[in-house]
Design an enzyme around this catalytic site. Sequence first.
Site, PDB file in Angstrom:
ATOM      1  N   GLU B  29       0.846  -1.199   0.000  1.00  0.00           N
ATOM      2  CA  GLU B  29       0.000   0.000   0.000  1.00  0.00           C
ATOM      3  C   GLU B  29       0.880   1.247   0.000  1.00  0.00           C
ATOM      4  O   GLU B  29       1.710   1.420   0.902  1.00  0.00           O
ATOM      5  CB  GLU B  29      -0.901  -0.010   1.243  1.00  0.00           C
ATOM      6  CG  GLU B  29      -1.893  -1.175   1.226  1.00  0.00           C
ATOM      7  CD  GLU B  29      -2.383  -1.586   2.612  1.00  0.00           C
ATOM      8  OE1 GLU B  29      -2.124  -0.869   3.592  1.00  0.00           O
ATOM      9  OE2 GLU B  29      -3.021  -2.654   2.711  1.00  0.00           O
ATOM     10  N   LEU B  58      -5.997  -1.967  -1.093  1.00  0.00           N
ATOM     11  CA  LEU B  58      -5.826  -1.976   0.356  1.00  0.00           C
ATOM     12  C   LEU B  58      -6.290  -3.312   0.946  1.00  0.00           C
ATOM     13  O   LEU B  58      -7.434  -3.431   1.393  1.00  0.00           O
ATOM     14  CB  LEU B  58      -6.636  -0.809   0.928  1.00  0.00           C
ATOM     15  CG  LEU B  58      -6.178  -0.144   2.216  1.00  0.00           C
ATOM     16  CD1 LEU B  58      -7.064   1.035   2.550  1.00  0.00           C
ATOM     17  CD2 LEU B  58      -5.998  -1.070   3.355  1.00  0.00           C
ATOM     18  N   GLU B  60      -4.322  -6.688   2.976  1.00  0.00           N
ATOM     19  CA  GLU B  60      -3.065  -7.313   3.395  1.00  0.00           C
ATOM     20  C   GLU B  60      -2.993  -8.783   3.038  1.00  0.00           C
ATOM     21  O   GLU B  60      -1.938  -9.282   2.653  1.00  0.00           O
ATOM     22  CB  GLU B  60      -2.857  -7.135   4.904  1.00  0.00           C
ATOM     23  CG  GLU B  60      -2.543  -5.708   5.326  1.00  0.00           C
ATOM     24  CD  GLU B  60      -3.702  -4.746   5.232  1.00  0.00           C
ATOM     25  OE1 GLU B  60      -4.866  -5.217   5.140  1.00  0.00           O
ATOM     26  OE2 GLU B  60      -3.484  -3.525   5.229  1.00  0.00           O
ATOM     27  N   GLN B  82       1.858  -1.988   5.755  1.00  0.00           N
ATOM     28  CA  GLN B  82       2.103  -0.587   6.124  1.00  0.00           C
ATOM     29  C   GLN B  82       2.549  -0.432   7.579  1.00  0.00           C
ATOM     30  O   GLN B  82       3.399   0.405   7.879  1.00  0.00           O
ATOM     31  CB  GLN B  82       0.866   0.241   5.829  1.00  0.00           C
ATOM     32  CG  GLN B  82       1.184   1.709   5.707  1.00  0.00           C
ATOM     33  CD  GLN B  82       0.154   2.436   4.879  1.00  0.00           C
ATOM     34  OE1 GLN B  82      -0.904   2.792   5.388  1.00  0.00           O
ATOM     35  NE2 GLN B  82       0.440   2.654   3.616  1.00  0.00           N
ATOM     36  N   PHE B  83       1.960  -1.238   8.454  1.00  0.00           N
ATOM     37  CA  PHE B  83       2.404  -1.302   9.851  1.00  0.00           C
ATOM     38  C   PHE B  83       2.285  -2.753  10.281  1.00  0.00           C
ATOM     39  O   PHE B  83       1.366  -3.450   9.840  1.00  0.00           O
ATOM     40  CB  PHE B  83       1.547  -0.410  10.758  1.00  0.00           C
ATOM     41  CG  PHE B  83       1.811   1.051  10.587  1.00  0.00           C
ATOM     42  CD1 PHE B  83       2.780   1.702  11.350  1.00  0.00           C
ATOM     43  CD2 PHE B  83       1.120   1.782   9.637  1.00  0.00           C
ATOM     44  CE1 PHE B  83       3.042   3.049  11.169  1.00  0.00           C
ATOM     45  CE2 PHE B  83       1.378   3.135   9.450  1.00  0.00           C
ATOM     46  CZ  PHE B  83       2.339   3.775  10.224  1.00  0.00           C
ATOM     47  N   HIS B 129      -0.313   1.105  15.660  1.00  0.00           N
ATOM     48  CA  HIS B 129       0.877   1.535  14.932  1.00  0.00           C
ATOM     49  C   HIS B 129       2.141   1.352  15.767  1.00  0.00           C
ATOM     50  O   HIS B 129       3.196   1.853  15.392  1.00  0.00           O
ATOM     51  CB  HIS B 129       0.733   3.004  14.501  1.00  0.00           C
ATOM     52  CG  HIS B 129      -0.311   3.225  13.446  1.00  0.00           C
ATOM     53  ND1 HIS B 129      -1.651   3.044  13.691  1.00  0.00           N
ATOM     54  CD2 HIS B 129      -0.225   3.587  12.142  1.00  0.00           C
ATOM     55  CE1 HIS B 129      -2.337   3.317  12.577  1.00  0.00           C
ATOM     56  NE2 HIS B 129      -1.496   3.648  11.630  1.00  0.00           N
TER      57      HIS B 129
END
Lengths: 326, 326, 364, 364
Positions: B29, B58, B60, B82-83, B129
């Site tokens: 992403e 988007l 995973e 992304q995280f 995050h």
Amino acid sequence: MAKMTMVQALNLALHQEMEKDDRVIVLGEDVGLDGGVFRVTDGLIHKFGAERVIDTPLAESGIAGFSIGMALYGLRPVCEMQFSGFDYFAMHQMESHAARLRWRSQGRFSVPMVLRAPCGGGVRALEHHSESREAYWAHTPGLKMVIPSSPRNARSLLISAIRDPDPVVFYEPKAVYRAFREEVPEDEETLPIGTSQIVREGKDITLISYGATLHPTIEAASELKEKHGIEAEVIDLLTISPLDDELFTASARKTGRVVVVHEAPRSFGPGAEVVARLVEKAFLYLEAPIRRVTGFDIVIPLFQREQEYLPGVYRIVQAVRETLNF
Amino acid sequence: MAKMTMVQALNLALHQEMEKDDRVIVLGEDVGLDGGVFRVTDGLIHKFGAERVIDTPLAESGIAGFSIGMALYGLRPVCEMQFSGFDYFAMHQMESHAARLRWRSQGRFSVPMVLRAPCGGGVRALEHHSESREAYWAHTPGLKMVIPSSPRNARSLLISAIRDPDPVVFYEPKAVYRAFREEVPEDEETLPIGTSQIVREGKDITLISYGATLHPTIEAASELKEKHGIEAEVIDLLTISPLDDELFTASARKTGRVVVVHEAPRSFGPGAEVVARLVEKAFLYLEAPIRRVTGFDIVIPLFQREQEYLPGVYRIVQAVRETLNF
Amino acid sequence: MPRKEIDLPYRVDHLSILDEEGKLDSSIEPLIPDEVLLKIHRTMILARRFDERMLILQRQGRIGTFAPIKGQEAQIGAAAVLEPDDWLVPSFREMPAELWRGKKMESILLLYGGYNEGGYVPEAVNNLPVAIPVGSQTLHAAGLAYAIKYRKQRQIAMTFFGDGATSEGDFHEAMNFSAVFQVPVVFVIQNNHWAISVPRSRQTHSKTLAQKALAYDMPGLQVDGNDVLAVYAGAKEAAERARAGGGPSLIECVTYRMSMHTTADDPKKYRTEEEVEAWIKRDPITRFQKYLTAKGLLTDDTIAAVDAEVQSEIKAAEERWAQQVEKALDPLDMFAHAFAEMPPHLLAQKEELRQELAGRKKAE
Amino acid sequence: MPRKEIDLPYRVDHLSILDEEGKLDSSIEPLIPDEVLLKIHRTMILARRFDERMLILQRQGRIGTFAPIKGQEAQIGAAAVLEPDDWLVPSFREMPAELWRGKKMESILLLYGGYNEGGYVPEAVNNLPVAIPVGSQTLHAAGLAYAIKYRKQRQIAMTFFGDGATSEGDFHEAMNFSAVFQVPVVFVIQNNHWAISVPRSRQTHSKTLAQKALAYDMPGLQVDGNDVLAVYAGAKEAAERARAGGGPSLIECVTYRMSMHTTADDPKKYRTEEEVEAWIKRDPITRFQKYLTAKGLLTDDTIAAVDAEVQSEIKAAEERWAQQVEKALDPLDMFAHAFAEMPPHLLAQKEELRQELAGRKKAE
Ligand SMILES: Cc1ncc(C[n+]2csc(CCOP(=O)(O)OP(=O)(O)O)c2C)c(N)n1
Ligand SMILES: Cc1ncc(C[n+]2csc(CCOP(=O)(O)OP(=O)(O)O)c2C)c(N)n1
Ligand SMILES: [Mg+2]
Ligand SMILES: [Mg+2]
């Protein structure tokens, strides 16, 4: 009192809780007419109807997320993952929401759900049907992780899990499902989550296990006594997380020697935590290294070789003798 | 040689590997024009085009499963989550396929992919995050799990991960991303996966850490020396799985005392495995309980309190002193 | 019989009532009481100003990363069809809808200011907290709606999510569960054209997002998401259907994220100024004000007055926020609400932290 | 403009060529060379007989649980449009397609007989191994197709999965990725009406599964999945489109699982005999044989001969299986293929097991 298999005992628990509390809802793949592929939910749909015993579409994240929504409304969903080898599909829902919503909402909401799944090997099944990944859940803050070992404690613990105000992941060892029968009192019985039990007393060494491998562990203890005069104390963890470290620490202080047994892969597995706690809490009492008798760090092989993969009596006895000879 | 941040060093590794090997594909992403939310993939799209630097939808599980397909074809996908707090969405693809396809096909296929994800706390981020759940991956048979601690080793390890014939989960500690610069040689450099390093020698106690917490660990070692004359040996694991237990066992045999430091929750965390290995391999040398200085078993708090959650110098120093006073 | 088209029960419409110039199609103007219209307007202004204020606070380092909502204030039109005891299931960009539903600004500031306490949801309000894992909350709305149906209540659940969220498996599963069980839930897509740097056109190949409803034989509607009347009308239709036992609906609100993705993002890297400017012309507030002015409900003066009022509301909220921060000073509270009852290992860890904090204090 | 229908690029068709009686719509009869028709027929018979044989072996305890394919043999029509170097990405109920693609029966027996070695895929064959986690393999097909496109090859990927699989998030993500990147992949749904005990009608609320393609602006087609000609024609169209750069397609094959879900399942618990019988009348093999007989390609005698031949093929495969089992006796092989190179901890664990096995042997 009737003699029941673990499947029957779990079924009894569901029947009784559903009867008592209309907040309890059962859902999952094939839990309705089919009664679950292992028949744990057998008959529930006839008694409680399709609104409370829900055959869902085939989607594990969906099942978990849907359950979370119901739980937020105040219901008590008991969802089934058909096999624990498919519950990773629901991991993000459990880690990111079930485990956190009480905390995230600072007490306004809670997620009193149970995620049930048959776990472990020993039933000659296909790939993905024999896994033991309880460590994932045990490591996840906000979740409780329970694995019963017998019909009676399965029934009591499932009732406790359903009544628990927080999410409980409840693994049911398939190898025990129909392996033996045990007296299960008709009247409701609960067992506190977070409490382990001594199932055999001994003074020479402490054996710690849970779930399916508790049984070869007990057998090993008998053999050790008969053949070698060794008196092993056997502890059944029952709850993996929160881990009751009081009981096994006390036992280790007494015996000075410990073997941990589980079928999950060894590395980063549940046994490591037991060892770490013992080192923290009973260091000076330890007279030998703590051995981990476990599954290997590979995918559990297909069924022709799974017995060689799984920790059996021989492997446990050897480990105990080596620990005593240390 | 240029002084680089970890972000720049990772970026360099990707540039160089993509240049050298057209099988290497980057996807995830916002990895394209945006260069990744932390800029690790910055500029790649301009140099290698949108076919090799793919902004994905988007999803995973999609990213991981799509990468598996590419890897089966012989490409070397490097995908970004992304995280790390969102990689549980991809857990089933990794556990059930990436980790198993070599085994399942008995050697015909393999999945030489890298799953990169920024991990850990310390950057004042939103919920989800700041997680550290490397234990999930480390416990999964068939996966390797790497966490670098500095620009230079991040670059070398990422190159090794890309070239590894098997799937590697590669966590990048966000707190280190831009925390300091280090000389990184222009010429390619690799570090073998599965090998840890002594980053500071000492004789009194062994401190074992990795990733972001390596740095307070080193600081603690300095403070221990300066203020208390204690000489701590510091080991950087670098690879979490397969765990290099030789080096830290040797160190523990020398010092007799060990503290393990990580920010992941303590229970069933990586530190437990380190303790278990030490008990198995260096039992007779241990002079004190092994302390685990870790994150607590709760969701990491929002940023105002994350510094109190994360293991810092004070907590490490205290644990070392208590271990030495045992 | 050999090759023939299959009849499908639904088509996909686009709905627009108030155009960019504020021109009304009065044949389909929804009947909204004046005081509700004014309250919607006021909340849109409040959301716009609070968003601006948060951006300043963020730039000053007084709060952390957050996701600005500028341009998406017409979402209030959807929230406005909810009854107080309905359930709102937001993502992280529903501050306007949350304000409409009674969320306190001080609690938003507390959250983005980095305090767990900011997640608290008052007993009286059926809003779920902000959900960050994209798309995941849609399943909670589906489950809530199932529970509502099971309990035979008149409530509904409404969940908001972005264009990017439609790519997640969870969105698909939520849509499918909802349609299978015909539960009272409204799915509201905030198609703001971007998922961070990925444009809507690259997120999915379909012409619209609304048509994704066809995969589940669910009614799907696309509305002009900057037209608060169209948003209201579309949501009303869906909510009434849900309440009447007609099951779930999907509404795609075509809107625009005028600001950055979050305060950590720089949109200049991936989109043009022209695009942004074109959308500024379609500002949901401007055209709604034209409509209300034409209706005689607002004047330049009353608009200015609303603005002044919300500004002082914001100021008051900031003061309450400051007070709450004062009260929220104990780091040991990080252990609160982990479980209903704290298990022994957490008690022990909390005690460890207590001792550490005491020790550090002494050492200072 | 206010409320108007949105034009969508696709409609959903149903295709049927050979009806239940074996009657042909010759206007759309696909052109298939006689030898291919006969090979398809032969493989359908082989699959049917091998399935029956596996059931016996399972009942005798000589192999473990497996998923019978009876009734779904017409899937071979789809596999038949593949070139040898195309990629087949099956679930666990594609034994017929796998046999068509050169999978060895002895290897299937080895797998369901509980030996890891059964998973081996020969170098020459681009078939992925059986994928059990429902729906998950569809993403691998999408990724393979991306790699094909990236390498500018003429190959395509074809993935099979069940009606139940369409409920999984992974199916949605695979469809979306494939459409966004316009990769050469064909999604083949084996809608056999049941996902264990859950009927198609409860799995999803949509009238067809083919229409799910509309969510991605992807061509979707429903075919009579017991009509091997329709399956072939639908798959051919999709494969040609994919090869020509026209991107992905979805094909729903409407078929029926005539037998149990797996050998561990008892379908009497959840479905009626009448339903099964109705479907037996629609047997894919019977009607294909009528067609081939009418075409003069088969007679009762040659049909009997084919039957005899496949039976002896199966017998020969069983013998090879027995030999392979002989060779597969070392449990230490469970450590094989964990990684390209075995890390130290696995070497140590393998050694532990070696010692244990040696010790147990001695103890006996
Ligand atoms: C599961 C998951 N993956 C990734 C992210 C990181 N992330 C946060 S917002 C976002 C984009 C969301 O786009 P969209 O759904 O369109 O909502 P918008 O931000 O435009 O409101 C991403 C990728 C996340 N929060 N959750
Ligand atoms: C992710 C996952 N969940 C659950 C299962 C258990 N399971 C195996 S097959 C099956 C039903 C599959 O139905 P469908 O997709 O229609 O395929 P069919 O079995 O009819 O061929 C289920 C639930 C699984 N294998 N994988
Ligand atoms: Mg968006
Ligand atoms: Mg099916």
